[in-house]
Structures are given as structure tokens and as C-alpha cells.
Enzyme design. Structure first.
Site, PDB file in Angstrom:
ATOM      1  N   GLY A 273       0.832  -1.192   0.000  1.00  0.00           N
ATOM      2  CA  GLY A 273       0.000   0.000   0.000  1.00  0.00           C
ATOM      3  C   GLY A 273       0.862   1.234   0.000  1.00  0.00           C
ATOM      4  O   GLY A 273       2.059   1.174   0.288  1.00  0.00           O
ATOM      5  N   THR A 276       0.245   9.400   0.992  1.00  0.00           N
ATOM      6  CA  THR A 276       1.043  10.610   1.096  1.00  0.00           C
ATOM      7  C   THR A 276       2.187  10.450   2.084  1.00  0.00           C
ATOM      8  O   THR A 276       3.266  11.000   1.906  1.00  0.00           O
ATOM      9  CB  THR A 276       0.152  11.790   1.516  1.00  0.00           C
ATOM     10  OG1 THR A 276      -0.801  12.034   0.491  1.00  0.00           O
ATOM     11  CG2 THR A 276       0.973  13.046   1.749  1.00  0.00           C
ATOM     12  N   PHE A 277       1.969   9.678   3.142  1.00  0.00           N
ATOM     13  CA  PHE A 277       2.974   9.548   4.188  1.00  0.00           C
ATOM     14  C   PHE A 277       4.089   8.578   3.824  1.00  0.00           C
ATOM     15  O   PHE A 277       5.138   8.597   4.444  1.00  0.00           O
ATOM     16  CB  PHE A 277       2.324   9.104   5.499  1.00  0.00           C
ATOM     17  CG  PHE A 277       1.457  10.158   6.111  1.00  0.00           C
ATOM     18  CD1 PHE A 277       1.970  11.060   7.025  1.00  0.00           C
ATOM     19  CD2 PHE A 277       0.129  10.266   5.756  1.00  0.00           C
ATOM     20  CE1 PHE A 277       1.181  12.043   7.578  1.00  0.00           C
ATOM     21  CE2 PHE A 277      -0.675  11.246   6.306  1.00  0.00           C
ATOM     22  CZ  PHE A 277      -0.146  12.137   7.216  1.00  0.00           C
ATOM     23  N   GLY A 278       3.886   7.709   2.854  1.00  0.00           N
ATOM     24  CA  GLY A 278       4.920   6.751   2.498  1.00  0.00           C
ATOM     25  C   GLY A 278       4.338   5.481   1.930  1.00  0.00           C
ATOM     26  O   GLY A 278       3.294   5.497   1.276  1.00  0.00           O
ATOM     27  N   ASP A 389     -10.614   3.888  17.910  1.00  0.00           N
ATOM     28  CA  ASP A 389     -10.880   3.885  16.467  1.00  0.00           C
ATOM     29  C   ASP A 389     -11.239   2.494  15.971  1.00  0.00           C
ATOM     30  O   ASP A 389     -10.760   2.050  14.933  1.00  0.00           O
ATOM     31  CB  ASP A 389      -9.684   4.439  15.694  1.00  0.00           C
ATOM     32  CG  ASP A 389     -10.052   4.838  14.265  1.00  0.00           C
ATOM     33  OD1 ASP A 389     -11.246   5.107  14.020  1.00  0.00           O
ATOM     34  OD2 ASP A 389      -9.156   4.888  13.407  1.00  0.00           O
TER      35      ASP A 389
END
EC number: 2.7.11.1
Length: 611
Positions: A273, A276-278, A389
Site C-alpha cells: 500500500g 502521502t505519508f509513504g 478507532d
């Protein structure tokens, strides 16, 4: 949003920074989670690229002449907007027990306003007080005075020095917006009143205070106290304080030549996957041939998106917990521009994926998954951690069919029975009534989430749902849960208990916590000791043919080639250095038994940049 073509739809996590910063403890990010964005679902990446970089600290903006287009029906600018190239300081400090006013500070205007959430677009009534020093403070109820009002009532604390004001009549009549820029992102705070006269009075008062502060060069007061450092985000921590926050247990680099895990210790197999973060990459450790999922995050983006706090929390929880139904961490290390988490790899897919294909689970299958989830949450609670969450997207299956809870970025530490927090965070469809109602909440918030996911498994739908979040929240707060006729009385009684609106009356909401749920008749057939020891066979085993079988991951990613390119072609791949901003981040577990003496450990400081 573009969702997977399943019966169920993916739910996006909403996160917030420190308690009551700026927006009623609501500086949420409104992430866009698509079916292909596995990095945001599988391995603890609960934040998303479309997040607004709001924060709990003073947000500095510079006005520009050209405004980016936001909607086809652009709001009408008020004729009296502030001049350009001024500084807009919209600060959102943490709640303190009171904000005593100086002798020079006066109340300029006060009264009831409707304030709109920045991303979950619901309206809340707040009592706002505008002070001559620029503070615009919002309360749940009218305060006797701002110096003695308990922190529970203070929900907003803005500084409007140099702000620009717009008046619009959408989405409600008599609306006004305070606007500014942070980085290149437009930041807005939206309010509404009951009449044009009220709006004019408020906008003129704010504009006058703002202009005066700029003219005289005053700096608005911003309280520095932080009452909840676990939830505080990047922008509220100075760099030296941030360095201390990243000091965690584990083996770190030193001049004596202690071996370190680096990217060079792994063979990269498939992309699982990215976002934006990596990226999340399936890898094989060269020394042991074991498979791991390595999450490689960009430091720059973490800092810009104010996600340091959530990364810190995730790191601490991963390092401090050990339970068979929680994702585990093997190593963490860093390059000059990346943070790397080497995590347990599970390839059985998300419960969301399986339920989307099967529509409903049997009660026996739901009982098994529910028991493992409850066992994991009960363990977290015993460690003083609430999860906050819970949703199907964060529940994975290993190759044998056991639950693995992932994504610990929204966990809250140091919450035991009787202790509470008030940060607004979670996923809209799973938010507990006490969270929506601005009340302090504790461990019982996780049992509400458990009730929602178990309801989905048995009934094939959410207990409360509407695309309009205002309607959804009303349903959660006031609507009684309805059950289909084909479920047993035991299941109905369990779900009704878990979905009780009052957390004090909720099943598991008392001092006994998880034990109260485990004793429910629905789980009478579960031997909880055998469950934790994995002696109870799962009702379903994922159809994977090997450890590297990624059929439950999106082919958009797994078909990609893995490319890691150092910016400096002469530098070795994956070399690392504990730079000042993130010292002692590394966690290397029992490294000596896994690396072996033949492992090549690089000591240079070149970067490992991912394409």
C-alpha cells in the site's frame, strides 16, 4: 468519495489534536480513504493526504492576493475585508483551568454563536467572548467569568490578530468566516448568527480588535500550558521538546559500533500500500528469511501534517504491548528523511473485505471475532490504553483466521477506570454519544465501538447511518437501535447493552470493564483462557496458499515494482543516522539473535528516498 463497489462503504477516520484546541477539541482531519489506499487501513496509517494541517498551537498565516478556487459557487467577500499581506494568527491553545485577564484586557463582545465543525460539518452552539487582546474564547455554557470557569466549559480559544473576515449566506444565513493560510492550505473558522444585525456587530468587533492589534504591534496572548501532552500535535512542541518526545526504549546508534537494523537488512518483495505519508512494503529479513511489513513514512510530511503526536502514540503503544490479537512491532529505525516500522505481516485480509463479500456473518462467527476483539481491548484497558478507532477496516485476519487489531495512532494512554479524556477523534459512523455530546469519556467508548462492529457482522449494516453527518450524529444521540427479527435474544441483549447511550449504563462501562462483557450469556460457550492461547479453532481460514500470497491486498499496489533510490547515487541504500529532530527513535528488540554476524550494517548518513 470513490468507495469499493461493496455493500459496505469504507469509513474515514477523523482525528483531532489536543483537548479543546481551537475547535471544541475538534481540529479533525477529513481523510479520504479509497478502497485502494491500503496504507491508511492496514498498518496503522490512520491519517490521510487530504488532512487540513490545523493544529493546537498558534497558526501563522500570510495573506495572498489570489485565493485558490474552492467551490463553483464562491462565497461573496465582505466589502470590509482586511487588507492583504497581514499576519493572521489563529491560535488554538489547550484548555487550562482558567485564563485570568490582565488589567488592560477587556471584554469587547460576548454572546451565543453557532460554530461549524471544520470537516464534520455539524453546527454547535457556543458562548463566545471576544477580548481586547484578540482572544475569541468559546464555552459550552455562559461563563460567570473567564478567569474562574472550569476547563470543562472552555472549548475554543482563538486569537484573531490580523484576521480576514468574509460574510456569506451559505450553508446558513448570516454566516461569517475567519480565513487564513497555513502553508498553502486555506484555514477557515465558520460561525453563524440569527440576524444581519448580529453578524454586523460581531464582524465589526472582531475586525476592530484585529486591526488595532496590528496597528500597535501587539502579540495576542496564548496560554502555554499543555494539559494533555499525549494528544498534542507537532506544532505545539518546540524542536527540543519534540526530540525528547521521540526518546523511546530500544537500542540506538552510538560511536562504539553497535549494530543497527537498516533498510539493507531486508529484501523487498511487494508494495502492499502507499499514501502521502509513504509506503507499506512486504519484505523478507535477510538474516532470518522471516516476512515483515515495513511501513516507511516521510518525516517531512509527518511534520507538515502535524502528525507527530499520533506517530509517537503509535510507536509507544506498539513497543509497550504484547497480545496475540494485536499487531506487533519487530523493529523501528530511521533514515535522514524516513521513519521505518518493521511490523508483523498478516495476509488474511480486513474484516471489512470479508464482510463486504459475504454480507453477514453467522452468530457463531461473530461470537469468535467479537471475543478476540474484546480480549484485545480488555488487554489495552488493563495497560491504561483506550483504542478509540475500532472499525472493520482496522480489524485484520492472520493466515489462520485470528483477529489482529491494527492502527494505534488514536490510542490514548493513561486512561484507567474513572479517568477520562475529551479529544474529539474516531470515525463518524463509530463515534460514541458521549464523544459527540462534548462530554469527557473513558474506557466505555471502546465498548460502543465493539457494539457497532458486532452489529455490522450480525446484521450486515451499521446500527446508525446517514450520508449527512448532521443526521447521522442525531441518530447516534437519540435514535434507539433496531434489530432484525432473525437474531437471537442473547445477541440482541448483548448489542443493546454495548450500544447503550449512557456510558455508565453501557455493558462494560463499570469498574469490571471487560469482565462484565465476558460474563454475558452470548459468550457462555467461550473459554477465555483457551481463546487467548488460540486453542479455539477459527470459524474461517483465509484462502492463502503461502506467506507471500497477497490476494487480499489491492493489485494496484502489489503489481508495482519496489524502487528505493538514494538521492546520492554513491551512498549505500538505507543508511541511517539519528538526527536531532528524532533522536533515539530506534527500537530493535532482540536484535542480536536475528541479524547475525554476516549482516552488512551501514554507518554512513546518506538518504534512502522512495519513489
Amino acid at each position: 468519495m470513490n468507495y469499493l463497489p461493496f455493500v459496505l462503504q469504507r469509513r474515514s477516520t477523523v482525528v483531532a489534536s489536543a483537548p479543546a484546541p481551537g475547535s471544541a477539541s475538534r481540529i479533525p482531519e477529513s481523510p479520504t480513504t479509497t478502497g485502494s489506499n491500503i496504507i491508511n487501513i492496514i498498518y496503522s496509517q490512520s491519517t490521510h493526504p487530504n488532512s487540513s494541517p490545523t493544529s493546537g498551537s498558534a497558526e501563522k498565516f500570510s495573506w495572498q492576493q489570489s485565493w485558490p478556487s474552492r467551490t463553483s459557487a464562491a462565497p461573496t467577500h465582505d466589502s470590509g475585508t482586511m487588507s492583504i499581506n497581514t499576519t493572521f494568527d489563529l491560535s488554538s491553545p489547550s484548555v487550562t483551568s482558567g485564563h485570568a485577564l490582565t488589567e488592560q484586557t477587556q471584554v469587547v463582545k460576548e454572546g451565543w454563536l453557532m460554530k461549524r465543525g471544520e470537516h464534520i460539518k455539524n453546527w454547535r452552539q457556543r458562548y463566545f467572548v471576544l477580548h481586547s487582546d484578540g482572544r475569541l474564547m468559546g464555552y459550552r455554557s455562559k461563563p460567570a467569568d473567564s478567569a474562574s470557569t472550569p476547563s470543562d466549559f472552555l472549548l475554543n480559544n482563538f486569537t484573531v490578530r490580523g484576521c480576514q473576515i468574509m460574510t456569506v449566506d451559505r450553508p446558513k444565513p448570516f454566516t461569517f468566516i475567519i480565513r487564513g493560510l497555513q502553508w498553502t492550505t486555506v484555514i477557515e473558522r465558520t460561525f453563524a448568527v440569527e440576524s444581519e444585525l448580529e453578524r454586523q456587530q460581531w464582524t465589526e468587533a472582531i475586525r476592530n480588535v484585529s486591526s488595532r492589534l496590528i496597528d500597535v504591534g501587539e502579540v495576542a496572548m496564548t496560554p502555554s500550558e499543555q494539559t494533555d501532552m499525549t494528544d498534542v500535535d507537532m506544532a505545539t512542541i518546540a524542536e527540543d521538546e519534540l526530540s525528547e518526545q521521540f526518546s523511546v526504549q530500544g537500542t540506538t546508534c552510538n560511536s562504539s559500533g553497535v549494530k543497527k537494523v537498516t533498510l539493507e537488512n531486508f529484501e523487498f518483495l511487494k508494495v502492499l500500500g502507499k499514501g502521502t505519508f509513504g509506503k507499506v512494503i512486504l519484505c523478507r529479513e535477510k538474516a532470518t528469511a522471516k516476512l515483515y511489513a515495513i511501513k516507511i513514512l516521510k518525516k517531512e510530511v509527518i511534520i507538515q501534517k502535524d502528525e507527530v503526536a499520533h506517530t509517537l502514540t503509535e510507536s509507544r503503544v506498539l513497543k509497550s504491548t504484547n497480545h496475540p490479537f494485536l499487531i506487533s512491532l519487530k523493529y523501528s529505525f530511521q533514515t535522514n528523511d524516513r521513519l521505518c516500522f518493521v511490523m508483523q505481516y498478516v495476509n488474511g485480509g480486513e474484516l471489512f473485505w470479508h464482510l463486504s463479500h459475504e454480507r453477514i456473518f453467522t452468530e457463531d462467527r461473530t461470537r469468535f471475532y467479537g471475543a478476540e476483539i474484546i480480549s484485545a481491548l480488555g488487554y489495552l484497558h488493563s495497560q491504561g490504553i483506550i483504542y478509540r478507532d475500532l472499525k472493520l477496516e482496522n480489524l485484520l485476519l492472520d493466515k489462520d483466521g485470528h483477529i489482529k487489531v491494527a492502527d494505534f495512532g488514536l490510542c490514548k494512554e493513561d486512561i484507567t477506570y474513572g479517568r477520562t479524556t475529551k479529544t474529539f477523534c474516531g470515525t463518524p459512523e463509530y463515534l460514541a454519544p458521549e464523544v459527540l455530546d462534548d462530554n469527557d469519556y473513558g474506557q466505555a467508548v471502546d465498548w460502543w465501538g465493539t457494539g457497532v462492529v458486532m452489529y455490522e457482522m450480525i446484521c450486515g449494516r451499521l446500527p446508525f447511518y446517514n450520508r449527512d453527518h448532521d443526521v447521522l450524529f442525531t441518530l447516534i444521540l437519540v435514535e434507539e437501535v433496531k434489530f432484525p427479527r432473525n437474531i437471537t435474544d442473547e445477541a440482541k441483549n448483548l448489542l443493546a447493552g454495548l450500544l447503550a447511550k449512557d456510558p455508565k449504563k453501557r455493558l462494560g462501562g463499570g469498574k469490571d470493564d471487560v469482565k462484565e462483557i465476558q460474563a454475558h450469556p452470548f459468550f457462555a460457550s467461550i473459554n477465555w483462557t483457551d481463546l487467548v492461547l488460540k486453542k479455539i479453532p477459527p470459524p474461517f481460514k483465509p484462502q492463502v496458499t503461502s506467506d507471500t500470497d497477497t490476494r487480499y491486498f489491492d493489485k494496484e499496489f502489489t503489481g508495482e515494482s519496489v524502487e528505493l533510490t538514494p538521492p546520492d547515487p554513491t551512498g549505500p541504500l538505507g543508511s541511517i543516522a539519528e538526527e536531532p529532530l528524532f533522536p533515539q527513535f530506534s527500537y530493535q528488540g532482540d536484535m542480536a539473535s536475528t541479524l547475525g554476524t554476516s549482516s552488512h550494517i551501514s554507518t554512513s548518513t546518506s538518504l534512502a528516498s522512495m519513489q
